[in-house]
Design a protein around this motif. Sequence first.
Motif, short mmCIF file in Angstrom:
data_model
loop_
_atom_site.label_atom_id
_atom_site.label_comp_id
_atom_site.label_asym_id
_atom_site.label_seq_id
_atom_site.Cartn_x
_atom_site.Cartn_y
_atom_site.Cartn_z
N LEU A 29 -28.55 28.57 13.54
CA LEU A 29 -27.29 28.24 14.22
C LEU A 29 -26.50 29.48 14.61
CD1 LEU A 29 -26.07 25.01 12.43
CD2 LEU A 29 -27.71 25.31 14.29
N SER A 30 -26.65 30.53 13.83
CA SER A 30 -25.90 31.75 14.16
C SER A 30 -26.58 32.54 15.29
CB SER A 30 -25.72 32.63 12.93
OG SER A 30 -26.99 33.11 12.54
N SER A 31 -27.80 32.14 15.66
CA SER A 31 -28.53 32.86 16.71
C SER A 31 -28.37 32.22 18.08
CB SER A 31 -30.02 32.89 16.41
OG SER A 31 -30.26 33.39 15.13
N VAL A 32 -27.75 31.04 18.13
CA VAL A 32 -27.72 30.31 19.40
C VAL A 32 -26.30 30.16 19.92
CG1 VAL A 32 -29.80 29.02 18.81
CG2 VAL A 32 -27.56 28.06 18.23
N LYS A 33 -26.22 29.77 21.18
CA LYS A 33 -24.91 29.55 21.79
C LYS A 33 -24.88 28.18 22.44
CE LYS A 33 -23.21 34.17 22.69
NZ LYS A 33 -23.96 35.30 23.27
N TYR A 34 -23.70 27.58 22.39
CA TYR A 34 -23.48 26.32 23.08
C TYR A 34 -23.03 26.63 24.50
CZ TYR A 34 -21.00 22.13 24.56
OH TYR A 34 -20.55 21.03 25.27
N ARG A 35 -23.54 25.91 25.48
CA ARG A 35 -23.02 26.08 26.84
C ARG A 35 -23.10 24.79 27.63
NH1 ARG A 35 -23.82 30.60 31.43
NH2 ARG A 35 -22.63 29.47 33.03
N LYS A 36 -22.02 24.52 28.32
CA LYS A 36 -21.92 23.30 29.11
C LYS A 36 -21.97 23.67 30.60
CE LYS A 36 -18.88 19.26 29.42
NZ LYS A 36 -17.80 18.61 28.64
N TYR A 37 -22.77 22.96 31.37
CA TYR A 37 -22.87 23.18 32.82
C TYR A 37 -22.38 21.94 33.55
CZ TYR A 37 -26.01 27.12 31.82
OH TYR A 37 -26.56 28.29 31.37
N LEU A 38 -21.80 22.17 34.72
CA LEU A 38 -21.40 21.04 35.56
C LEU A 38 -22.56 20.62 36.45
CD1 LEU A 38 -17.85 22.27 36.63
CD2 LEU A 38 -18.48 20.70 34.76
N VAL A 49 -33.74 37.07 36.21
CA VAL A 49 -34.51 36.99 34.97
C VAL A 49 -33.98 35.83 34.15
CG1 VAL A 49 -35.02 38.15 32.79
CG2 VAL A 49 -35.05 39.45 34.93
N CYS A 50 -34.88 35.02 33.63
CA CYS A 50 -34.47 33.87 32.82
C CYS A 50 -34.10 34.38 31.42
CB CYS A 50 -35.61 32.86 32.74
SG CYS A 50 -35.27 31.46 31.68
N LYS A 51 -32.81 34.37 31.12
CA LYS A 51 -32.32 34.97 29.87
C LYS A 51 -32.38 34.01 28.69
CE LYS A 51 -29.58 38.87 31.15
NZ LYS A 51 -29.34 38.83 32.61
N TYR A 52 -32.37 32.70 28.98
CA TYR A 52 -32.27 31.74 27.89
C TYR A 52 -33.34 30.67 27.93
CZ TYR A 52 -27.59 33.70 28.00
OH TYR A 52 -26.54 34.57 28.01
N SER A 53 -33.67 30.23 26.76
CA SER A 53 -34.43 29.02 26.60
C SER A 53 -33.39 27.99 26.13
CB SER A 53 -35.48 29.28 25.53
OG SER A 53 -36.31 28.18 25.37
N SER A 54 -33.29 26.86 26.86
CA SER A 54 -32.18 25.92 26.60
C SER A 54 -32.66 24.59 26.06
CB SER A 54 -31.40 25.66 27.90
OG SER A 54 -31.00 26.87 28.49
N PHE A 111 -31.05 29.79 23.39
CA PHE A 111 -31.63 30.92 22.66
C PHE A 111 -31.83 32.04 23.68
CE2 PHE A 111 -33.37 28.98 18.73
CZ PHE A 111 -33.05 27.67 18.98
N SER A 112 -31.18 33.17 23.50
CA SER A 112 -31.44 34.29 24.40
C SER A 112 -32.77 34.94 23.98
CB SER A 112 -30.33 35.31 24.35
OG SER A 112 -30.49 36.14 23.21
N TYR A 113 -33.39 35.65 24.90
CA TYR A 113 -34.67 36.28 24.60
C TYR A 113 -34.57 37.18 23.37
CZ TYR A 113 -38.94 38.96 25.05
OH TYR A 113 -40.14 39.55 24.80
N TYR A 114 -33.57 38.04 23.34
CA TYR A 114 -33.48 38.98 22.23
C TYR A 114 -33.09 38.31 20.94
CZ TYR A 114 -34.34 42.18 25.94
OH TYR A 114 -34.94 42.81 26.99
N ALA A 115 -32.16 37.34 21.02
CA ALA A 115 -31.79 36.60 19.82
C ALA A 115 -33.00 35.85 19.27
CB ALA A 115 -30.66 35.62 20.14
#
Lengths: 197, 197
Positions: A29-38, A49-54, A111-115
């Motif tokens: 949970l500390s490695s991920v971020k919440y994000r909301k898209y419209l 570049v695709c930075k995240y796996s969602s 999940f970002s690539y580096y995270a």
Amino acid sequence: MIQEKKAQPLLDYIRRFVTLTHEEETIVLSSVKYRKYLKGQYIVQQGDVCKYSSFILSGCTKTFYVDDKGQEHIIMFAIEDWWTSDIGSFITQTSADYNVQCLETTETIQFSYYAQEELLQKVPKLERLFRMMLERAFVASQKRIVRNFSLTAKEQYLHFKEQYPEIEQRIPQYMIASYLGITKEFLSKIKSQLASE
Amino acid sequence: MIQEKKAQPLLDYIRRFVTLTHEEETIVLSSVKYRKYLKGQYIVQQGDVCKYSSFILSGCTKTFYVDDKGQEHIIMFAIEDWWTSDIGSFITQTSADYNVQCLETTETIQFSYYAQEELLQKVPKLERLFRMMLERAFVASQKRIVRNFSLTAKEQYLHFKEQYPEIEQRIPQYMIASYLGITKEFLSKIKSQLASE
DNA sequence: AAATAATGTTAAACTAGATTAACTTTTATT
DNA sequence: AATAAAAGTTAATCTAGTTTAACATTATTT
């Protein structure tokens, strides 16, 4: 750090594959971020570049490719409890071939690539999770190739309806046609044929 | 236990993804079996459970599906340094959808399902190897779907020739047609068109 | 060397699905 | 409620690729 409540569907998902200690779950949970898209927003754009796996908490996305002739080809849809990204771009951190766009307001855990790389060091058990997820994704992808070769457009449409009834409801027909690799006019013809049977 | 000399290509392959200690390499070698197939023999048969994941030391295989109408559809070829199996059947240990048949005398190193599970307990680093292999396989599979939708048969043939020149040499044309999802007659037409250009 | 089987080619007739274009229905916006 | 935009339908014409069938070439077996 994302709230545990919000992340519940992700934890439930992970538990289907591996058993984590409470501490390991906290690291996730500390490695991920919440994000909301419209609706209409892009999670990934062809060329970036695709930075995240969602991981999708709610909403719906389409992954598509625009070819040289300007034609749009839908590769996949994703809804709640599915993952989406341009994996090819994500794993090599090179520019994406595909777009991922939200068809509804879409809540994700990313999940970002580096995270993710760091997370896999800390919680190696997750290698197993991702391995198993990819096995399933690969098998599904192979099956789709086979269907493409061995079924008529009508048969493919019936298969889609049967396999993804929820998606069929939520998405405009012309996108389903694109996913099946046929024109919207031909899908319309198929539907009227089916109706008169 | 397989001889280290014979297993060299496998160890080289693994090293491209993860670094194993000598001891870990020994555990890997003690978990696998060497097996040689003659031309025409089946490594997997539609309907059987796929017991092994096979790494190819030499030779060539085709993976194909026979549909309801009795038509054969080639899903993939595999040559030296590639893996082959019916993954769907392998991971669930249920009956296979596909056949894997040798097009030449084929030498393999095989991981049985149970040996692989045990091996992954002993050498968890291999989860990473398999995860990465599957990422690549999945990306390639998605790209093939896109090509199917966005390229003409001629363009697909040219792409195949360019991407797999070695395979194109070793395999009868009618199998390449099957892999591309077209008839052998139409591939023949494409080739004569290309020759007169 | 002859015979057989496997692979590859050519061409005519055909069909699944594409294209174009005009029109209808549904949904969103003012 | 009116208007515009998005989505879906219908039908005529067209085309990429299939089917069928006869034939040609190349390997393989005896």
